[in-house]
Design an enzyme around this catalytic site. Structure first.
Site, mmCIF file in Angstrom:
data_model
loop_
_atom_site.group_PDB
_atom_site.id
_atom_site.type_symbol
_atom_site.label_atom_id
_atom_site.label_comp_id
_atom_site.label_asym_id
_atom_site.label_seq_id
_atom_site.Cartn_x
_atom_site.Cartn_y
_atom_site.Cartn_z
ATOM 1 N N CYS A 1 -12.693 0.938 -15.789
ATOM 2 C CA CYS A 1 -13.247 2.284 -15.622
ATOM 3 C C CYS A 1 -12.110 3.269 -15.369
ATOM 4 O O CYS A 1 -12.049 3.949 -14.352
ATOM 5 C CB CYS A 1 -14.235 2.285 -14.458
ATOM 6 S SG CYS A 1 -15.274 3.755 -14.355
ATOM 7 N N CYS B 1 -15.669 0.772 -21.585
ATOM 8 C CA CYS B 1 -17.053 0.548 -21.147
ATOM 9 C C CYS B 1 -17.662 -0.720 -21.750
ATOM 10 O O CYS B 1 -18.539 -1.339 -21.144
ATOM 11 C CB CYS B 1 -17.909 1.761 -21.479
ATOM 12 S SG CYS B 1 -17.349 3.273 -20.636
ATOM 13 N N CYS C 1 -24.826 2.007 -15.204
ATOM 14 C CA CYS C 1 -23.946 3.156 -14.987
ATOM 15 C C CYS C 1 -24.658 4.464 -15.322
ATOM 16 O O CYS C 1 -25.105 4.688 -16.450
ATOM 17 C CB CYS C 1 -22.688 3.021 -15.849
ATOM 18 S SG CYS C 1 -21.561 4.425 -15.710
ATOM 19 N N CYS D 1 -17.246 -3.483 -19.387
ATOM 20 C CA CYS D 1 -17.651 -3.246 -18.003
ATOM 21 C C CYS D 1 -18.838 -4.122 -17.598
ATOM 22 O O CYS D 1 -19.858 -4.159 -18.296
ATOM 23 C CB CYS D 1 -18.019 -1.775 -17.813
ATOM 24 S SG CYS D 1 -18.485 -1.395 -16.111
ATOM 25 N N GLU E 1 0.814 -1.212 0.000
ATOM 26 C CA GLU E 1 0.000 0.000 0.000
ATOM 27 C C GLU E 1 0.850 1.265 0.000
ATOM 28 O O GLU E 1 0.525 2.242 -0.663
ATOM 29 C CB GLU E 1 -0.959 0.007 1.192
ATOM 30 C CG GLU E 1 -2.041 -1.062 1.123
ATOM 31 C CD GLU E 1 -2.889 -0.957 -0.129
ATOM 32 O OE1 GLU E 1 -2.941 0.125 -0.729
ATOM 33 O OE2 GLU E 1 -3.491 -1.972 -0.512
#
Length: 289
Positions: free
Chosen positions: A192, A199, A208, A202, A36
């Site tokens: 995205c 798209c 959406c 997706c 992280e």
DNA sequence: CAGTCGTGGGG
DNA sequence: TCCCCAAGACT
């Protein structure tokens, strides 16, 4: 109502997720914390190798805490934003001293560690301990803003409204919430995306709001572009790059050859010293002890 | 809140 | 080529 979106994204994640090493079973919270830190503003592709070297060399926080901070800076390599290496080292020291060497599972305790902000605390608690938290990184924010608000990009700062929107997606059960965090992040990272969203690929394109509205362009204030060439940041990077390759102190006159503008060089040197990224001794400059 | 802080790859 | 921006944190 958003459960259908969540389910579809989770299903997609189950089949399409990248096999990233820090996602594999058995990855410890410490290893996740390292990932992280490295992933803060740095793409996955560039983190893979340094992460593996770090977890091999410092398998537990105490191992890193036992070394000079300069070793963390050196091992950081060219990941960028080397103050992260310093903060991760300080976090390791704090974990070693204040948490019996174990990465704390408590969100507030995580948040109190150096270099751990709201995002990283939630990510470690979620991915490392399976807890239920809002994990709002740039990817998740973009995904929920598009799907839920019909807007191309999230605002600069996180609003209460956006947080409330994010809550409407967060599953009740902790393990599912943690998986949603990873899945929505993945969707933002590979489908995205900010510039050229795919798209057609997706899993929730039919739900959406941004797509339904005809992909309206960002209407807010223009993004401030990051300048870099010729900045103090570039100068600092050039100086530090030299010191990473050296085991012995480098005299000021020699180090100065790393940058043409002397005033800027001096300013960078002062900044690096103030940050603790370099140290000054009788023989010159070096990474800190 | 806006500025600062690295580096490199893809469109 | 140039520009954008990438699992943010801190001041």
């Amino acid at each position: 109502m958003n459960s259908a979106v969540v389910s579809a994204v989770l299903r997609w994640y189950g089949s399409e997720a990248r096999d990233l090493p820090w996602r594999r079973p058995g990855t410890t919270p410490w290893q996740i914390m390292i990932s992280e830190f490295m992933l803060q503003q740095t793409p996955v592709a560039r983190v893979l190798e340094p992460w593996q070297r770090w977890v091999d060399r410092w398998p537990v926080p105490a191992a890193l805490a036992a070394e000079p901070s300069g070793e963390a800076v050196r091992a950081w390599g060219r990941l960028g934003y080397p103050r992260r290496a310093l903060r991760l080292h300080r976090a390791a020291v704090a974990i070693d001293q204040d948490h019996d060497g174990e990465v704390p599972a408590d969100l507030a305790a995580l948040r109190a560690l150096p270099g751990v902000g709201d995002y990283t605390a939630a990510a470690v608690a979620g991915f490392g301990f399976g807890q239920r938290h809002l994990v709002l990184d740039t990817n998740v924010r973009r995904v929920i803003t598009r799907i839920g608000a019909g807007v191309q990009y999230p605002a600069t700062s996180l609003s209460a409204a956006e947080r409330a929107l994010a809550e409407t997606f967060l599953p009740r059960q902790a393990p599912r919430a943690a998986r949603w965090a990873a899945a929505s992040m993945e969707l933002g990272a590979v489908v995205c995306t900010a510039r050229s969203p795919r798209c057609d690929d997706c899993p929730v394109r039919s739900r959406c709001a941004w797509r339904a509205a005809g992909y309206p362009a960002w209407a807010g204030p223009p993004r401030l572009g990051q300048t870099y060439t010729g900045t103090d940041r570039q100068c600092r990077g050039a100086v530090l790059a030299v010191l990473r390759e050296r085991d012995e102190p480098v005299p000021s006159e020699e180090l100065a050859t790393a940058w043409p503008d002397h005033d800027q060089f001096e300013r960078a040197l002062a900044g690096l010293l103030a940050d603790g990224l370099i140290s000054e001794g009788p023989a010159g400059y070096a990474l800190p002890i």
